[in-house]
Design a protein around this motif. Structure first.
Motif, PDB file in Angstrom:
ATOM      1  N   UNK A 176       0.732  -1.015   0.395  1.00 32.09           N
ATOM      2  CA  UNK A 176       0.327  -0.190   0.200  1.00 32.09           C
ATOM      3  C   UNK A 176       0.885   1.273   0.547  1.00 32.09           C
ATOM      4  N   UNK A 177       2.272   1.610   0.843  1.00 27.05           N
ATOM      5  CA  UNK A 177       3.190   2.775   0.948  1.00 27.05           C
ATOM      6  C   UNK A 177       4.169   2.443  -0.353  1.00 27.05           C
ATOM      7  N   UNK A 178       4.272   1.418  -0.763  1.00 29.01           N
ATOM      8  CA  UNK A 178       5.537   1.520  -1.830  1.00 29.01           C
ATOM      9  C   UNK A 178       5.050   1.972  -3.196  1.00 29.01           C
ATOM     10  N   UNK A 179       3.758   0.765  -3.622  1.00 29.86           N
ATOM     11  CA  UNK A 179       3.629   0.762  -4.782  1.00 29.86           C
ATOM     12  C   UNK A 179       1.472   1.220  -4.716  1.00 29.86           C
ATOM     13  N   UNK A 180       0.734   1.127  -3.958  1.00 26.81           N
ATOM     14  CA  UNK A 180      -0.743   1.810  -3.981  1.00 26.81           C
ATOM     15  C   UNK A 180      -1.983   0.945  -4.173  1.00 26.81           C
ATOM     16  N   UNK A 181      -2.779   2.218  -3.309  1.00 27.51           N
ATOM     17  CA  UNK A 181      -3.678   0.955  -3.133  1.00 27.51           C
ATOM     18  C   UNK A 181      -4.356   0.064  -4.131  1.00 27.51           C
ATOM     19  N   UNK A 182      -4.537   0.507  -5.124  1.00 26.44           N
ATOM     20  CA  UNK A 182      -5.140  -1.042  -5.985  1.00 26.44           C
ATOM     21  C   UNK A 182      -3.962  -1.812  -6.168  1.00 26.44           C
ATOM     22  N   UNK A 183      -3.233  -2.122  -5.763  1.00 26.79           N
ATOM     23  CA  UNK A 183      -1.957  -3.136  -5.629  1.00 26.79           C
ATOM     24  C   UNK A 183      -2.546  -3.911  -4.547  1.00 26.79           C
ATOM     25  N   UNK A 184      -3.122  -2.921  -3.415  1.00 25.74           N
ATOM     26  CA  UNK A 184      -3.700  -3.801  -1.832  1.00 25.74           C
ATOM     27  C   UNK A 184      -5.189  -4.638  -2.009  1.00 25.74           C
ATOM     28  N   UNK A 185      -6.081  -3.691  -3.001  1.00 21.30           N
ATOM     29  CA  UNK A 185      -7.219  -3.944  -3.542  1.00 21.30           C
ATOM     30  C   UNK A 185      -7.040  -5.338  -4.287  1.00 21.30           C
ATOM     31  N   UNK A 186      -5.646  -5.799  -5.138  1.00 23.19           N
ATOM     32  CA  UNK A 186      -5.386  -6.564  -5.566  1.00 23.19           C
ATOM     33  C   UNK A 186      -4.950  -7.810  -4.874  1.00 23.19           C
TER      34      UNK A 186
ATOM     35  N   UNK B 228     -10.197  -0.623   1.299  1.00 23.90           N
ATOM     36  CA  UNK B 228     -10.547  -0.744   2.843  1.00 23.90           C
ATOM     37  C   UNK B 228     -11.424  -1.667   3.354  1.00 23.90           C
ATOM     38  N   UNK B 229     -11.818  -2.651   2.509  1.00 23.77           N
ATOM     39  CA  UNK B 229     -12.118  -4.203   2.918  1.00 23.77           C
ATOM     40  C   UNK B 229     -10.665  -4.982   3.654  1.00 23.77           C
ATOM     41  N   UNK B 230      -9.729  -4.508   2.933  1.00 26.38           N
ATOM     42  CA  UNK B 230      -8.396  -5.539   3.274  1.00 26.38           C
ATOM     43  C   UNK B 230      -7.557  -4.825   4.774  1.00 26.38           C
ATOM     44  N   UNK B 231      -8.334  -3.597   4.263  1.00 23.81           N
ATOM     45  CA  UNK B 231      -7.389  -3.099   5.897  1.00 23.81           C
ATOM     46  C   UNK B 231      -7.862  -3.437   7.512  1.00 23.81           C
ATOM     47  N   UNK B 232      -9.219  -4.000   6.515  1.00 27.92           N
ATOM     48  CA  UNK B 232     -10.699  -4.537   8.035  1.00 27.92           C
ATOM     49  C   UNK B 232      -9.932  -6.215   8.108  1.00 27.92           C
ATOM     50  N   UNK B 233      -9.400  -6.095   6.972  1.00 22.96           N
ATOM     51  CA  UNK B 233      -9.259  -7.994   7.139  1.00 22.96           C
ATOM     52  C   UNK B 233      -8.287  -8.487   8.136  1.00 22.96           C
ATOM     53  N   UNK B 234      -7.402  -6.817   8.255  1.00 20.78           N
ATOM     54  CA  UNK B 234      -5.639  -7.346   8.555  1.00 20.78           C
ATOM     55  C   UNK B 234      -5.946  -7.125   9.730  1.00 20.78           C
ATOM     56  N   UNK B 235      -6.995  -5.952  10.611  1.00 16.55           N
ATOM     57  CA  UNK B 235      -6.838  -6.188  11.528  1.00 16.55           C
ATOM     58  C   UNK B 235      -7.732  -6.642  12.494  1.00 16.55           C
TER      59      UNK B 235
ATOM     60  N   UNK C  14     -10.081   5.912   0.339  1.00 14.64           N
ATOM     61  CA  UNK C  14      -9.403   4.228   1.544  1.00 14.64           C
ATOM     62  C   UNK C  14      -9.598   4.634   3.237  1.00 14.64           C
ATOM     63  N   UNK C  15      -9.008   5.680   3.581  1.00  9.55           N
ATOM     64  CA  UNK C  15      -8.718   5.787   5.073  1.00  9.55           C
ATOM     65  C   UNK C  15     -10.698   6.284   5.903  1.00  9.55           C
ATOM     66  N   UNK C  16     -11.448   7.289   5.382  1.00  7.82           N
ATOM     67  CA  UNK C  16     -12.185   7.054   5.781  1.00  7.82           C
ATOM     68  C   UNK C  16     -13.098   5.427   6.254  1.00  7.82           C
ATOM     69  N   UNK C  17     -13.277   5.825   4.676  1.00  7.82           N
ATOM     70  CA  UNK C  17     -13.703   4.222   4.674  1.00  7.82           C
ATOM     71  C   UNK C  17     -13.467   2.745   5.461  1.00  7.82           C
ATOM     72  N   UNK C  18     -12.995   2.841   5.661  1.00  4.84           N
ATOM     73  CA  UNK C  18     -11.562   1.890   6.460  1.00  4.84           C
ATOM     74  C   UNK C  18     -11.705   1.858   7.691  1.00  4.84           C
ATOM     75  N   UNK C  19     -11.909   3.504   8.202  1.00  2.05           N
ATOM     76  CA  UNK C  19     -12.071   3.954   9.824  1.00  2.05           C
ATOM     77  C   UNK C  19     -13.387   3.700  10.423  1.00  2.05           C
TER      78      UNK C  19
END
Length: 443
Positions: A42-52, A272-279, A350-355
């Motif tokens: 997410x930080x080095x490539x982008x949120x598109x890659x995080x979605x993938x 956003x779903x990915x971030x919440x799944x990690x938590x 993505x931030x507000x959705x995930x919060x």
């Protein structure tokens, strides 16, 4: 130390934690593998890659489902034989099941490589996200056999009184994964392929260590000439079917959540779903680790017909689960913004959705631990069908009901509410099954 003496120790919180703490730490590190991938991606490539990464999860969960079935189911069968004084037969079965894991892994690798292009082509994704999906999964599948062996050796090390070694392997693999993520992505500019390879190499640490450890005859469990017993494979599959169902339908539900998010929000919603799944995965790993740690003890006492120790073990376990529950709920709610900001900046949509999503989904942590332990307990008692009913209902039936109904009523918030609602329904079922079989198993 003689393994029998270990199980003959009094059932106290201290002795239980000697088994459970290393496995809790181990599963936390295992969940950390995936989280580190997400962090770097997410930080080095982008949120598109995080979605993938999330979009490839259903295929990855299939691999996890099979390995979990063979690991948890096989461990219950083998440790029951060890408790029943059938050590040599148990070792033959252990070796046979490891051979099965290797063969299954090779088949899954080939099938996955053939199927991935049609799967992602039919999802109507943007060109970049589709490319990321194929890139990540194709590299990940190379490590299918080591991943299956890793999941199995993790449990068998615990059962062989080598929980500390299992923890060391997990920590080493986690550190290796983190270092290689940075080297491959930031240093060598390998992109999302580097993340997949780093994860696979991290998993391989336990696989390699297990091959060495279980080749030594001084280990409680060690490789012998395998004996093909179809009944053993059938019993392992039946006993582990609940854990397989959990992992398998988790992939199906993840896919459904992704489709729903794509419909309501778009690819930002998937991130956003990915971030919440990690938590949730990180919190759930605490419960899973504890359940893995005590499962061999439950199986042994069941095989030994020691109902007094079995009952005390389960009562203490419920108290431990309650304590973990209180801590995880409080931490998840209070640390929502810092946790989300690790993966997405506040100016990113993505931030507000995930919060918002994480604060709602935190309610699920009130029930997840009890549901995970109940399923694991029935597996350890060789009551695989009961465990499978609970796991399938929790992970699929209840999630499908809530996922289909709540978004219609509450929109995007309904997607977040689906998980807590499904876990609450599963909790009610867990309590019912626990009480129904209490007298039969003497706990």
């Amino acid at each position: 130390m003689d393994k029998k003496n270990v199980y003959e120790n009094p059932v106290t919180l201290k002795n239980i934690l000697k088994f459970a703490v290393p496995t809790i730490a181990m599963t936390v590190f295992m969940s950390f593998y995936t989280m580190v991938d997400g962090l770097f991606v997410s930080n080095l490539i982008g949120t598109d890659a995080l979605s993938a990464i999330n979009l490839t999860a259903p295929v990855i969960q299939l691999v996890t489902a099979v390995s979990t079935m063979l690991a948890t189911g096989g461990s219950a069968v083998i440790m029951k034989k060890m408790g029943g004084q059938k050590a040599e037969e148990a070792r033959e079965d252990f070796t046979f099941l490891m051979v099965v894991n290797v063969l299954v892994g090779l088949v899954m690798w080939g099938a996955g490589c053939l199927a991935m292009d049609p799967i992602f082509a039919g999802m109507n994704l943007s060109a970049d996200v589709e490319r990321y999906c194929v890139e990540y999964l194709s590299r990940y599948l190379v490590f299918t056999v080591p991943i299956l062996l890793m999941n199995n050796f993790t449990l068998y090390m615990i059962a062989s009184e080598k929980a500390a070694l299992s923890l060391i392997c997990s920590v080493t693999g986690g550190i290796l994964n983190m270092v290689l993520d940075y080297v491959f992505i930031a240093g060598l500019h390998m992109g999302i392929s580097g993340a997949a390879i780093a994860t696979g190499l991290g998993y391989s640490v336990t696989a390699v260590a297990g091959l060495v450890v279980f080749s030594r005859r001084e280990s409680l469990l060690h490789f012998r000439k395998p004996v093909f017993r179809l009944k053993v494979l059938g019993n392992a599959a039946a006993n582990g079917s609940s854990e397989m169902a959990t992992a398998l339908v988790t992939g199906i539900v993840t896919m459904m959540v992704n489709w729903t998010m794509l419909y309501y929000v778009g690819e930002e919603g998937v991130a956003a779903v990915t971030i919440i799944m990690y938590v949730l995965m990180f919190a759930s790993s605490l419960y899973t680790g504890y359940s893995y740690g005590v499962a061999p003890m439950i199986s042994f006492y069941y095989g030994e017909k020691n109902h007094e120790k079995l009952k005390k073990m389960i009562v203490l376990s419920l108290k431990v689960i309650t304590c973990i529950c209180v801590v995880t709920v409080g931490a998840s709610f209070l640390l929502t913004k810092p946790l989300v900001s690790v993966f997405a900046r506040p100016d990113n949509p993505v931030y507000d959705l995930a919060v918002t999503g994480n604060r709602i989904c935190t309610a699920a942590l009130f029930f997840i631990g009890f549901n995970i332990f109940a399923s694991s307990m029935f597996t350890a008692l060789s009551k695989g069908m009961v465990s499978a009913i609970l796991a399938f209902s929790r992970s699929f039936v209840f999630m499908m009901i809530t996922m289909l109904l709540l978004p219609i009523i509450f929109g995007v918030n309904g997607i977040w509410l689906a998980t807590p609602a499904a876990e609450l329904m599963a909790f009610a079922l867990s309590v019912f099954l626990f009480l129904r079989y209490r007298k039969k198993y003497g706990y």
